[in-house]
Design a protein around this motif. Structure first.
Motif, PDB file in Angstrom:
ATOM      1  N   GLY A   1       3.562 -14.099 -61.941  1.00 56.88           N
ATOM      2  CA  GLY A   1       3.325 -15.024 -63.046  1.00 56.88           C
ATOM      3  C   GLY A   1       1.953 -15.676 -62.977  1.00 56.88           C
ATOM      4  N   THR A   2       1.653 -16.435 -64.040  1.00 56.62           N
ATOM      5  CA  THR A   2       0.380 -17.154 -64.138  1.00 56.62           C
ATOM      6  C   THR A   2       0.634 -18.634 -64.371  1.00 56.62           C
ATOM      7  OG1 THR A   2      -0.823 -15.241 -65.014  1.00 56.62           O
ATOM      8  CG2 THR A   2      -1.775 -17.408 -65.440  1.00 56.62           C
ATOM      9  N   VAL A   3       0.113 -19.465 -63.491  1.00 56.94           N
ATOM     10  CA  VAL A   3       0.208 -20.920 -63.609  1.00 56.94           C
ATOM     11  C   VAL A   3      -1.055 -21.420 -64.294  1.00 56.94           C
ATOM     12  CG1 VAL A   3       0.464 -23.091 -62.372  1.00 56.94           C
ATOM     13  CG2 VAL A   3       1.496 -20.997 -61.450  1.00 56.94           C
ATOM     14  N   GLN A   4      -0.890 -22.123 -65.398  1.00 56.72           N
ATOM     15  CA  GLN A   4      -2.038 -22.692 -66.098  1.00 56.72           C
ATOM     16  C   GLN A   4      -2.102 -24.194 -65.848  1.00 56.72           C
ATOM     17  OE1 GLN A   4      -1.584 -21.335 -70.211  1.00 56.72           O
ATOM     18  NE2 GLN A   4      -3.093 -19.735 -69.821  1.00 56.72           N
ATOM     19  N   ILE A   5      -3.257 -24.653 -65.369  1.00 53.49           N
ATOM     20  CA  ILE A   5      -3.471 -26.062 -65.067  1.00 53.49           C
ATOM     21  C   ILE A   5      -4.454 -26.635 -66.079  1.00 53.49           C
ATOM     22  CG2 ILE A   5      -4.348 -27.704 -63.355  1.00 53.49           C
ATOM     23  CD1 ILE A   5      -3.501 -25.715 -61.194  1.00 53.49           C
ATOM     24  N   SER A   6      -4.075 -27.731 -66.723  1.00 57.38           N
ATOM     25  CA  SER A   6      -4.938 -28.348 -67.729  1.00 57.38           C
ATOM     26  C   SER A   6      -5.202 -29.820 -67.436  1.00 57.38           C
ATOM     27  CB  SER A   6      -4.308 -28.209 -69.119  1.00 57.38           C
ATOM     28  OG  SER A   6      -3.017 -28.805 -69.159  1.00 57.38           O
ATOM     29  N   ASN A   7      -4.602 -30.341 -66.369  1.00 55.62           N
ATOM     30  CA  ASN A   7      -4.838 -31.714 -65.957  1.00 55.62           C
ATOM     31  C   ASN A   7      -5.120 -31.724 -64.456  1.00 55.62           C
ATOM     32  OD1 ASN A   7      -4.279 -33.332 -68.460  1.00 55.62           O
ATOM     33  ND2 ASN A   7      -2.323 -32.246 -68.313  1.00 55.62           N
ATOM     34  N   THR A   8      -4.770 -32.795 -63.779  1.00 52.91           N
ATOM     35  CA  THR A   8      -4.933 -32.858 -62.330  1.00 52.91           C
ATOM     36  C   THR A   8      -3.701 -32.308 -61.639  1.00 52.91           C
ATOM     37  OG1 THR A   8      -6.393 -34.786 -62.449  1.00 52.91           O
ATOM     38  CG2 THR A   8      -5.285 -34.386 -60.361  1.00 52.91           C
ATOM     39  N   ALA A   9      -3.909 -31.404 -60.700  1.00 56.13           N
ATOM     40  CA  ALA A   9      -2.822 -30.844 -59.894  1.00 56.13           C
ATOM     41  C   ALA A   9      -3.182 -31.026 -58.434  1.00 56.13           C
ATOM     42  CB  ALA A   9      -2.615 -29.375 -60.228  1.00 56.13           C
ATOM     43  N   ASP A  10      -2.431 -31.869 -57.743  1.00 55.93           N
ATOM     44  CA  ASP A  10      -2.716 -32.198 -56.344  1.00 55.93           C
ATOM     45  C   ASP A  10      -1.537 -31.745 -55.493  1.00 55.93           C
ATOM     46  OD1 ASP A  10      -3.709 -33.254 -54.013  1.00 55.93           O
ATOM     47  OD2 ASP A  10      -3.091 -35.309 -54.454  1.00 55.93           O
TER      48      ASP A  10
ATOM     49  N   THR B   1       3.442 -16.525 -68.247  1.00 59.93           N
ATOM     50  CA  THR B   1       2.415 -17.568 -68.209  1.00 59.93           C
ATOM     51  C   THR B   1       3.017 -18.888 -68.656  1.00 59.93           C
ATOM     52  OG1 THR B   1       0.655 -15.970 -68.675  1.00 59.93           O
ATOM     53  CG2 THR B   1       0.175 -18.288 -69.124  1.00 59.93           C
ATOM     54  N   GLY B   2       2.725 -19.955 -67.927  1.00 59.84           N
ATOM     55  CA  GLY B   2       3.284 -21.247 -68.291  1.00 59.84           C
ATOM     56  C   GLY B   2       2.497 -22.395 -67.709  1.00 59.84           C
ATOM     57  N   SER B   3       2.856 -23.607 -68.134  1.00 58.68           N
ATOM     58  CA  SER B   3       2.150 -24.813 -67.722  1.00 58.68           C
ATOM     59  C   SER B   3       2.611 -25.299 -66.353  1.00 58.68           C
ATOM     60  CB  SER B   3       2.371 -25.929 -68.748  1.00 58.68           C
ATOM     61  OG  SER B   3       1.863 -27.164 -68.276  1.00 58.68           O
ATOM     62  N   TYR B   4       1.658 -25.690 -65.547  1.00 60.23           N
ATOM     63  CA  TYR B   4       1.936 -26.288 -64.245  1.00 60.23           C
ATOM     64  C   TYR B   4       2.814 -27.525 -64.395  1.00 60.23           C
ATOM     65  CZ  TYR B   4       0.955 -28.770 -59.859  1.00 60.23           C
ATOM     66  OH  TYR B   4       1.069 -29.455 -58.671  1.00 60.23           O
ATOM     67  N   ASP B   5       2.620 -28.277 -65.460  1.00 59.36           N
ATOM     68  CA  ASP B   5       3.274 -29.568 -65.631  1.00 59.36           C
ATOM     69  C   ASP B   5       4.700 -29.484 -66.161  1.00 59.36           C
ATOM     70  OD1 ASP B   5       1.052 -31.158 -64.788  1.00 59.36           O
ATOM     71  OD2 ASP B   5       0.086 -30.763 -66.707  1.00 59.36           O
ATOM     72  N   ALA B   6       5.204 -28.290 -66.416  1.00 61.04           N
ATOM     73  CA  ALA B   6       6.574 -28.136 -66.918  1.00 61.04           C
ATOM     74  C   ALA B   6       7.509 -27.845 -65.750  1.00 61.04           C
ATOM     75  CB  ALA B   6       6.641 -27.018 -67.947  1.00 61.04           C
ATOM     76  N   GLY B   7       8.419 -28.762 -65.475  1.00 63.20           N
ATOM     77  CA  GLY B   7       9.341 -28.576 -64.367  1.00 63.20           C
ATOM     78  C   GLY B   7      10.176 -27.320 -64.476  1.00 63.20           C
ATOM     79  N   SER B   8      10.470 -26.900 -65.708  1.00 63.89           N
ATOM     80  CA  SER B   8      11.295 -25.711 -65.913  1.00 63.89           C
ATOM     81  C   SER B   8      10.623 -24.436 -65.420  1.00 63.89           C
ATOM     82  CB  SER B   8      11.636 -25.563 -67.403  1.00 63.89           C
ATOM     83  OG  SER B   8      10.450 -25.452 -68.181  1.00 63.89           O
ATOM     84  N   ASN B   9       9.311 -24.486 -65.179  1.00 63.27           N
ATOM     85  CA  ASN B   9       8.590 -23.313 -64.677  1.00 63.27           C
ATOM     86  C   ASN B   9       8.671 -23.167 -63.162  1.00 63.27           C
ATOM     87  OD1 ASN B   9       7.615 -22.201 -67.112  1.00 63.27           O
ATOM     88  ND2 ASN B   9       5.958 -23.707 -67.196  1.00 63.27           N
ATOM     89  N   TRP B  10       9.281 -24.155 -62.497  1.00 62.13           N
ATOM     90  CA  TRP B  10       9.359 -24.145 -61.036  1.00 62.13           C
ATOM     91  C   TRP B  10      10.812 -24.052 -60.571  1.00 62.13           C
ATOM     92  CZ3 TRP B  10       4.803 -23.879 -58.486  1.00 62.13           C
ATOM     93  CH2 TRP B  10       3.652 -24.304 -59.164  1.00 62.13           C
ATOM     94  N   VAL B  11      11.030 -23.353 -59.474  1.00 62.53           N
ATOM     95  CA  VAL B  11      12.367 -23.274 -58.892  1.00 62.53           C
ATOM     96  C   VAL B  11      12.833 -24.680 -58.523  1.00 62.53           C
ATOM     97  CG1 VAL B  11      13.720 -22.431 -56.934  1.00 62.53           C
ATOM     98  CG2 VAL B  11      12.025 -20.935 -58.007  1.00 62.53           C
TER      99      VAL B  11
ATOM    100  N   ARG C   1      10.601 -33.471 -50.634  1.00 64.89           N
ATOM    101  CA  ARG C   1       9.518 -33.871 -49.751  1.00 64.89           C
ATOM    102  C   ARG C   1       9.253 -32.799 -48.707  1.00 64.89           C
ATOM    103  NH1 ARG C   1       6.749 -38.302 -49.071  1.00 64.89           N
ATOM    104  NH2 ARG C   1       8.035 -39.398 -50.597  1.00 64.89           N
ATOM    105  N   ALA C   2       7.972 -32.418 -48.569  1.00 63.36           N
ATOM    106  CA  ALA C   2       7.502 -31.473 -47.558  1.00 63.36           C
ATOM    107  C   ALA C   2       8.048 -30.064 -47.751  1.00 63.36           C
ATOM    108  CB  ALA C   2       7.833 -31.983 -46.162  1.00 63.36           C
ATOM    109  N   GLN C   3       8.631 -29.769 -48.903  1.00 66.43           N
ATOM    110  CA  GLN C   3       9.125 -28.433 -49.161  1.00 66.43           C
ATOM    111  C   GLN C   3       8.095 -27.613 -49.927  1.00 66.43           C
ATOM    112  OE1 GLN C   3      12.874 -28.539 -51.158  1.00 66.43           O
ATOM    113  NE2 GLN C   3      14.025 -29.121 -49.344  1.00 66.43           N
ATOM    114  N   THR C   4       8.271 -26.294 -49.875  1.00 65.91           N
ATOM    115  CA  THR C   4       7.470 -25.397 -50.695  1.00 65.91           C
ATOM    116  C   THR C   4       8.148 -25.215 -52.044  1.00 65.91           C
ATOM    117  OG1 THR C   4       6.602 -24.186 -48.790  1.00 65.91           O
ATOM    118  CG2 THR C   4       6.539 -23.069 -50.907  1.00 65.91           C
ATOM    119  N   ILE C   5       7.410 -25.493 -53.111  1.00 66.72           N
ATOM    120  CA  ILE C   5       7.930 -25.325 -54.463  1.00 66.72           C
ATOM    121  C   ILE C   5       7.405 -23.996 -55.002  1.00 66.72           C
ATOM    122  CG2 ILE C   5       8.148 -26.372 -56.737  1.00 66.72           C
ATOM    123  CD1 ILE C   5       9.314 -28.058 -54.483  1.00 66.72           C
ATOM    124  N   THR C   6       8.314 -23.147 -55.455  1.00 67.44           N
ATOM    125  CA  THR C   6       7.966 -21.787 -55.865  1.00 67.44           C
ATOM    126  C   THR C   6       7.958 -21.659 -57.380  1.00 67.44           C
ATOM    127  OG1 THR C   6       8.947 -20.897 -53.838  1.00 67.44           O
ATOM    128  CG2 THR C   6       8.604 -19.349 -55.644  1.00 67.44           C
TER     129      THR C   6
END
Length: 218
Positions: free
Chosen positions: A74-83, A47-57, A36-41
Motif C-alpha cells: 500500500g501507499t501512505v499519504q502524509i499531508s500534515n505532521t506525522a511523528d 492508497t490512503g491518508s495517514y490520518d485515517a485510523g481505518s487505514n491502520w490495523v 503504547r510502544a507497539q508497532t502499528i501496521t
C-alpha cells in the motif's frame, strides 16, 4: 455509638457508584495503553491518508511513541505532521509526503527495503527530518527515494546499507545530512542522481566527507 454509625447515609450509598465509575475509567484506558510502544501496521492495500485510523490495523492513528510498518504493497499519504518512532517500508510499499509546507515527517529511523522494495516520495516543499535513513536496509532489500523539490534531513544517511538503493532528486530538492554513505556494506550498491538539486554533508557548519563505495559499490 461507634465511628461507623456516624458516616452519612448518602456517602455510604455513593461508594458503590464510585467504585463502578473507577472500573469503567480503567477499562476506557486499556485501548490507549495497548497502543503504547507497539508497532502499528498499515492495513490499506491501496492508497490512503495517514490520518485515517481505518487505514491502520487496530483502527489507531500512530503516535510519536509507536513504530510503523508499511509492508502490504500500500501507499501512505502524509499531508500534515506525522511523528513516529521508527518507520519500516517494505514489500513494494510507499510512504508519500504530499507537496506543501505543512507536510512534515519526523521518524527517529527510516528503514527502506528489508527484503523487498520500500519507497519514500517527498513532494515539493515537504520535509522529512529523521535520525537515520537506511535505504536498501536488508541484503535482499531495495530502497528508493524520489524527491521533487522537497527536503530530506537525516543525521546519518545510507544509500545501500546492506542491499541496493536508488536516490533521485530533481527540481531543487535538498538532502542535508551529517554523514553520507553510498554502498556501505560489502555486496551493497547505491546510486544517487541529482538534477538541479543539492546534497550537503556537514556538522555544526563544518563540511564532512561523503563516502562512496565504502565497502560496497557506489
Amino acid at each position: 455509638m461507634g465511628r461507623a454509625d456516624k458516616v452519612p447515609v448518602n456517602l455510604l450509598l455513593s461508594i458503590p457508584r464510585l467504585r463502578s465509575a473507577l472500573a469503567v475509567a480503567s477499562l476506557c484506558l486499556l485501548p490507549l495503553a495497548a497502543t503504547r510502544a507497539q508497532t502499528i501496521t498499515w492495513a490499506n492495500p491501496g492508497t490512503g491518508s495517514y490520518d485515517a485510523g481505518s487505514n491502520w490495523v487496530g483502527g489507531f492513528v500512530p503516535q510519536s511513541f509507536n513504530d510503523i510498518a508499511v509492508n502490504n504493497g500500500g501507499t501512505v499519504q502524509i499531508s500534515n505532521t506525522a511523528d513516529v518512532s521508527n518507520a519500516t517500508i517494505d514489500n513494494s510499499s510507499t510512504i508519500e509526503l504530499l507537496p506543501g509546507l505543512v507536510t512534515y515527517f519526523t521518524p527517529d529511523q527510516v528503514y527502506l527495503g528489508s527484503s523487498g522494495t520500500g519507497t519514500l516520495i517527498i513532494g515539493s516543499e515537504a520535509m522529512a527530518a529523521t535520525g537515520e535513513v537506511y535505504a536498501g536496509f536488508g541484503a535482499s532489500g531495495n530502497g528508493v527515494i524520489t524527491m521533487n523539490g522537497g527536503t530530506l534531513s537525516p543525521f546519518d544517511f545510507y544509500a545501500g546499507y546492506e542491499g541496493s538503493a536508488t536516490i533521485n532528486m530533481i527540481n531543487g530538492s535538498t538532502l542535508e545530512s551529517t554523514t553520507g554513505w553510498v554502498g556501505y556494506v560489502a555486496g551493497s550498491t547505491g546510486t544517487v542522481n541529482l538534477d538541479a538539486s543539492t546534497w550537503t554533508i556537514s556538522e555544526q557548519g563544518q563540511p564532512r566527507g561523503l563516502r562512496v563505495g565504502y565497502a560496497g559499490e557506489g
